[in-house]
Every structure is written in structure tokens, then in C-alpha cells.
Design a protein around this motif. Structure first.
Motif, mmCIF file in Angstrom:
data_model
loop_
_atom_site.group_PDB
_atom_site.id
_atom_site.type_symbol
_atom_site.label_atom_id
_atom_site.label_comp_id
_atom_site.label_asym_id
_atom_site.label_seq_id
_atom_site.Cartn_x
_atom_site.Cartn_y
_atom_site.Cartn_z
ATOM 1 N N GLN A 1 -2.398 62.515 -50.759
ATOM 2 C CA GLN A 1 -0.747 62.521 -50.659
ATOM 3 C C GLN A 1 -0.209 61.466 -51.674
ATOM 4 O O GLN A 1 -0.981 60.341 -51.483
ATOM 5 N N GLU A 2 0.752 61.521 -52.034
ATOM 6 C CA GLU A 2 1.366 60.414 -52.646
ATOM 7 C C GLU A 2 1.776 59.471 -51.628
ATOM 8 O O GLU A 2 2.065 59.463 -50.454
ATOM 9 N N GLY A 3 1.778 58.059 -52.019
ATOM 10 C CA GLY A 3 1.861 57.049 -50.996
ATOM 11 C C GLY A 3 0.589 56.578 -50.575
ATOM 12 O O GLY A 3 0.679 55.346 -49.850
ATOM 13 N N LYS A 4 -0.479 57.290 -50.407
ATOM 14 C CA LYS A 4 -1.748 56.994 -49.949
ATOM 15 C C LYS A 4 -2.505 55.975 -50.617
ATOM 16 O O LYS A 4 -2.393 55.928 -51.838
ATOM 17 N N ASN A 5 -3.376 55.283 -49.953
ATOM 18 C CA ASN A 5 -4.297 54.610 -50.548
ATOM 19 C C ASN A 5 -5.859 55.248 -50.773
ATOM 20 O O ASN A 5 -6.187 56.019 -49.613
ATOM 21 N N GLY B 1 -20.814 58.172 -65.381
ATOM 22 C CA GLY B 1 -20.724 58.755 -64.264
ATOM 23 C C GLY B 1 -20.283 60.294 -64.328
ATOM 24 O O GLY B 1 -19.779 60.613 -65.301
ATOM 25 N N ALA B 2 -20.494 61.195 -63.383
ATOM 26 C CA ALA B 2 -20.136 62.523 -63.449
ATOM 27 C C ALA B 2 -18.432 62.640 -63.400
ATOM 28 O O ALA B 2 -17.922 63.855 -63.597
ATOM 29 N N GLY B 3 -17.813 61.544 -62.841
ATOM 30 C CA GLY B 3 -16.330 61.765 -62.999
ATOM 31 C C GLY B 3 -15.781 62.076 -61.481
ATOM 32 O O GLY B 3 -16.433 62.669 -60.839
ATOM 33 N N THR B 4 -14.631 61.513 -61.292
ATOM 34 C CA THR B 4 -13.844 61.773 -59.861
ATOM 35 C C THR B 4 -12.512 62.372 -60.236
ATOM 36 O O THR B 4 -11.713 61.867 -61.033
ATOM 37 N N ARG B 5 -12.272 63.854 -60.142
ATOM 38 C CA ARG B 5 -11.214 64.624 -60.143
ATOM 39 C C ARG B 5 -10.166 64.198 -59.260
ATOM 40 O O ARG B 5 -10.251 64.769 -58.347
ATOM 41 N N LEU B 6 -9.169 63.483 -59.373
ATOM 42 C CA LEU B 6 -8.050 63.179 -58.629
ATOM 43 C C LEU B 6 -7.025 63.893 -58.618
ATOM 44 O O LEU B 6 -6.197 64.034 -59.726
ATOM 45 N N THR B 7 -6.411 64.373 -57.509
ATOM 46 C CA THR B 7 -5.367 65.295 -57.489
ATOM 47 C C THR B 7 -4.337 64.395 -56.479
ATOM 48 O O THR B 7 -4.603 64.215 -55.577
ATOM 49 N N VAL B 8 -2.924 64.102 -56.926
ATOM 50 C CA VAL B 8 -2.190 63.413 -55.952
ATOM 51 C C VAL B 8 -0.887 64.465 -55.732
ATOM 52 O O VAL B 8 -0.307 64.989 -56.620
ATOM 53 N N LYS B 9 -0.892 64.792 -54.552
ATOM 54 C CA LYS B 9 0.217 65.831 -54.028
ATOM 55 C C LYS B 9 1.179 65.122 -53.420
ATOM 56 O O LYS B 9 1.229 64.140 -52.739
ATOM 57 N N PRO B 10 2.661 65.820 -53.834
ATOM 58 C CA PRO B 10 3.818 65.049 -53.305
ATOM 59 C C PRO B 10 3.803 65.326 -51.707
ATOM 60 O O PRO B 10 3.108 66.131 -51.199
#
Lengths: 110, 116
Positions: A14-18, A101-110
């Protein structure tokens, strides 16, 4: 054979998270790289870490390196949608080469 | 300044045909790398050129793949008798000096190869 392991491979936040992405590698190395890749685009260099204990920060991203533990972390602070991308770590080997590395696919949701 | 350039940006070819992919590294960069990235996957190392030294070909997946680098600059990756599993994005990168400093690799935009 060098192994470079990233985790998680997929991250939805989520947006705003660490959150922290981890990069473990199996052999001694004196340099560690983080790259960002947007969909359909090439790789963009984010950080180059050249010594044990190195820490670099750019905006909401901070990368660190522990060469003794053979571990690098990419920490995301207060995520925003624009950070959505795939993040790769790469370990320097030999004189002028690196393995990814294989990569980390990051999705940040509102 | 100019970055790494690759051509073509997209290539569609029929199975069994040969293809050539081109990479122009950043001027003055002595090291040049080819990688392959399949859809949604990480980067697979293919081959590495450093100056006039013999290239590191350890990543080439089969003898259908070859690469050359002329005059220490432009490189061509050739795939003979293409197969559908060769479909991927082929990325080229270059790096400035061996054994010094960050040895960071700068990537080109890639060539998307589709084998039908």
C-alpha cells in the motif's frame, strides 16, 4: 557457481507503507548494484555499493551492503505509486562482470 | 551524452531464419555485455567482451548463438536457425574501465525478438 537470490519475487504494498527487499549472494564480492526496470523499458542504475557497511539513499529508497553476510537490502520508505517497477540486484564478479538476481516485481497500490 | 543504442528495437522472424542484433556502446567504454530477458524473467548473461581479450562466452545457450565486436566498439549478436524459445528481449550493456571504480553497466533499450 554464483547464486544471487532476491526475495520476495513479488511484492504488493500500500502507498505510505515501508518494506525491504533482500538480496543474498553465494560468493565473495566487492560490489553490489541495484537497478530498476519499468515495464517495457531497459534497466536504470539506482545504486552502486562498493564496501562493507555502505549505505546509499535516494528519495524513498535506501540500499545497504553487508559483505560479511553476503547480503544487500533495498528499503522502501512511505511507498508511492511511482515506485512500482521491477528491482534487480546484481553482484560484481571477476574484474568487470556482474550477475543478476531474478528481480522483485513491486506494485504499490493507492 | 549518447547512451548505449541497439537496433532494431523490434524484430519478428520466422523459425529457422538467422537474425543479427546490433549494439553501439557508449563511446570509450571498453567492456560490452549481452543479456537475454524472457518475458517476466530476470537477466540471463550471454557473453562479455573486454578490450582485445578473448570474450567470455560462457553464457551462450547453444552454438546457434555467436557474437563479435569489431574495432573494440560495435557488437553484433547473431542467432542462427532461430527457434521459438529464442523469443526474448536482448539487452546490451557497456562499462567504462575494468578493475577500477564502480564498473557500473549502462544498458541499452533492448531488442525485442519474436520468433514465429
Amino acid at each position: 557457481e554464483l547464486k544471487v537470490e532476491q526475495n520476495p519475487l513479488f511484492l504488493s504494498m500500500q502507498e505510505g507503507k515501508n518494506y525491504t527487499i533482500y538480496c543474498n549472494y553465494s560468493t565473495t564480492s566487492d560490489r553490489l548494484y541495484w537497478y530498476r526496470q519499468d515495464p517495457g523499458k531497459s534497466l536504470e542504475s539506482l545504486f552502486v555499493l562498493l564496501s562493507n557497511g555502505a549505505v546509499k539513499q535516494e528519495g524513498r529508497l535506501m540500499a545497504s551492503l553487508d559483505t560479511k553476510a553476503r547480503l544487500s537490502t533495498l528499503h522502501i520508505t512511505a511507498a508511492v505509486h511511482d515506485l512500482s517497477a521491477t528491482y534487480f540486484c546484481a553482484v560484481g564478479i571477476n574484474n568487470n562482470d556482474m550477475r543478476f538476481g531474478a528481480g522483485t516485481r513491486l506494485t504499490v497500490k493507492p | 551524452g549518447a547512451g548505449v543504442s541497439q537496433s532494431p528495437s523490434n524484430k519478428v522472424t520466422e523459425k529457422g531464419k538467422d537474425v543479427e542484433l546490433r549494439c553501439d556502446p557508449i563511446s570509450g567504454h571498453t567492456a560490452l555485455y549481452w543479456y537475454r530477458q524472457s518475458l517476466g524473467q530476470g537477466l540471463e548473461f550471454l557473453i562479455y567482451f573486454q578490450g582485445n581479450s578473448a570474450p567470455d562466452k560462457s553464457g551462450l545457450p547453444s552454438d546457434r548463438f555467436s557474437a563479435e565486436r569489431t574495432g573494440g566498439s560495435v557488437s553484433t549478436l547473431t542467432i542462427q536457425r532461430t527457434q521459438q524459445e529464442d523469443s526474448a528481449v536482448y539487452l546490451c550493456a557497456s562499462s567504462l574501465y575494468p578493475g577500477q571504480g564502480a564498473r557500473e553497466q549502462y544498458f541499452g533499450p533492448g531488442t525485442r525478438l519474436t520468433v514465429t
